[in-house]
Design an enzyme around this catalytic site. Sequence first.
Site, short mmCIF file in Angstrom:
data_model
loop_
_atom_site.label_atom_id
_atom_site.label_comp_id
_atom_site.label_asym_id
_atom_site.label_seq_id
_atom_site.Cartn_x
_atom_site.Cartn_y
_atom_site.Cartn_z
N ALA A 18 -6.27 -1.52 23.85
CA ALA A 18 -7.68 -1.94 24.31
C ALA A 18 -8.73 -0.84 23.71
O ALA A 18 -9.46 -0.57 24.60
CB ALA A 18 -7.69 -2.06 25.71
N ARG A 20 -11.68 0.64 21.94
CA ARG A 20 -13.29 0.47 21.99
C ARG A 20 -13.71 -0.56 22.69
O ARG A 20 -14.69 -1.04 22.68
CB ARG A 20 -13.48 -0.16 20.49
CG ARG A 20 -13.32 0.61 19.36
CD ARG A 20 -14.00 0.02 18.06
NE ARG A 20 -13.44 0.59 16.91
CZ ARG A 20 -14.11 1.67 16.46
NH1 ARG A 20 -14.85 2.43 17.08
NH2 ARG A 20 -13.48 2.28 15.38
N SER A 41 -1.90 -3.67 27.46
CA SER A 41 -2.55 -2.42 27.28
C SER A 41 -2.33 -1.87 28.83
O SER A 41 -1.72 -2.13 29.58
CB SER A 41 -4.32 -2.33 27.09
OG SER A 41 -4.92 -2.49 28.08
N SER A 146 -10.56 1.09 10.62
CA SER A 146 -12.02 1.91 10.49
C SER A 146 -12.36 2.08 9.23
O SER A 146 -11.55 2.26 8.11
CB SER A 146 -11.69 3.10 11.25
OG SER A 146 -12.79 3.96 11.02
N TYR A 159 -8.05 11.81 12.83
CA TYR A 159 -8.41 10.32 13.20
C TYR A 159 -8.34 9.76 11.56
O TYR A 159 -7.77 8.59 11.53
CB TYR A 159 -9.99 10.40 13.63
CG TYR A 159 -10.17 8.83 14.02
CD1 TYR A 159 -9.73 8.14 15.07
CD2 TYR A 159 -10.91 7.98 13.10
CE1 TYR A 159 -10.19 7.07 15.43
CE2 TYR A 159 -11.64 6.64 13.44
CZ TYR A 159 -10.89 6.27 14.52
OH TYR A 159 -11.14 4.83 14.99
#
Lengths: 252, 263
Positions: A18, A20, A41, A146, A159
């Site tokens: 889940a 963002r 989630s 991303s 990240y």
Amino acid sequence: MIPKEFSLEGKAAIVAGAGRSWLKTMASYLAEAGADIVLSSQDQKQMEEAAQEVKKWGRRTMAIPTDVTNCQQIEEMVATVISQWGKVDILVNSMDLQFAKPLLEVVEDEWHQVIATNLTAVFLCTKAVGRHMIESKRGKIVTISSVLAERGLPNSTAYCASKGGVGQFTKALALEWARQNIQVNAIGVGWASDEAHGEEAEPTDPLARYIPLRRLCRADDIGALLVYLASDASSYVTGQTYFVSGGVMAHG
Amino acid sequence: MLEKLALDGKVAVVTGGGGGLGTAISLALAQAGADIVVTDFRPEDGESTAAEVATLGRKAVFIAADVTQSQEVNSMMARAISQWGTVDILVNCAGVIRWGTRKPIWEITDQEWHRGIDTNVTGAFFCSRAVAKHMVGRKRGRIINIASGWGMRGMRDSFMYCTAKAGVITLTMSLALTLVRDGIRVNAIAPGLFRTWEPKERYDARAAFIPTGRVGDPREIGALVVYLASDASDYVTGEVFPIDGGTLASGSAPIGYAPLIPI
């Protein structure tokens, strides 16, 4: 007219993780297109909100609280879906742990957490669902990634490494399962707002000024693309990360 | 929310509209509700696409133009705008490829080079230039360039094609940044191999070299074009979306090469 190729009528989709807080919007788009949705989630509140949205479209929904970094819980979740609905057509990997720190201050446990949530969980969920997809000779896997899958950013080594990993995972698995009629793709999200229909970014914010479209990305911005990549309309698309970045990916 | 995908009331210009992909793109846009201006330098092919669009109940017109001739492009676009009052969507699909031009580089003529470059990239610029002022004036518009996966990789003996398609990709990015404040979105689709004008056997022979094991059907590009032409892609600009059966994801080893190495 909405092209009929976008239809997900009769499809069963698992939305795992889940990240963002976009779960509600993503589930809603998939349900609007006709899919039944499994929410999976640990965020009870988000799953409840998402379930409400799915029901509004008259679709079936099932919430199965799952730690997506836990292999056994994932296997059980998928087993439950198979026993109750008999199949999984679509997997959306939407887990996302954000983290930023200078490398020298990153402790090993933080590194592992970021990799575990953003990359290993994608591996675990995809493997658990993929087994059934291979049996049924069809399937759609879409991972929410991303711009940092392809671009660097200071203090974001862990990240960036995790999302870069997702990009390569996507390419390699797309090839491995290409002849099984399973398409594996990702959506590379730009600088994002947590709000579904988020506020305009402050025009004075240097980050917003850097984005050619001058606002942050909202969940709503990826909804139709998510449906496209989950639908049969995209069966010749595989191994790709499609970016929705407000133009960021276009400039130097 | 998905109603944002609808193109009802929009006008689209499709260059190369008489070709395999151009026809499929015109029909897909029309099915989503758009009226279509088909343009091509081949009148018979262009007319035939326009007639097919009309059977879907949308307005369609064929206007002949060679995209390498800026005057022809300008007058085609002016006619489209004056006839229907607007152009909301431009799809730059005109292109030319010569497979297997197996001759030494020193035998490629100036004319061959210019034909490849002019049709594939200059044409996209001419058409975009011809419509940009109109779109800027209306503070809206969508330009979709049909690039190619070979704009990101090399191909033996295909200097003009690969170079031009790489140009289409950076044209897309630069044009997107240039026009972003005026409500215009510019994106590219990078197709892999699709069944278009060549004999069936030639495509069949190539299918094994595509990860999915099949060559794309032109109709498969439709939904992606509709998405990029619609309001659903409002946050998408300057992007390149490949649709290639996994071709760009591959390229490290022969298709099917899958070694096993235990830890």
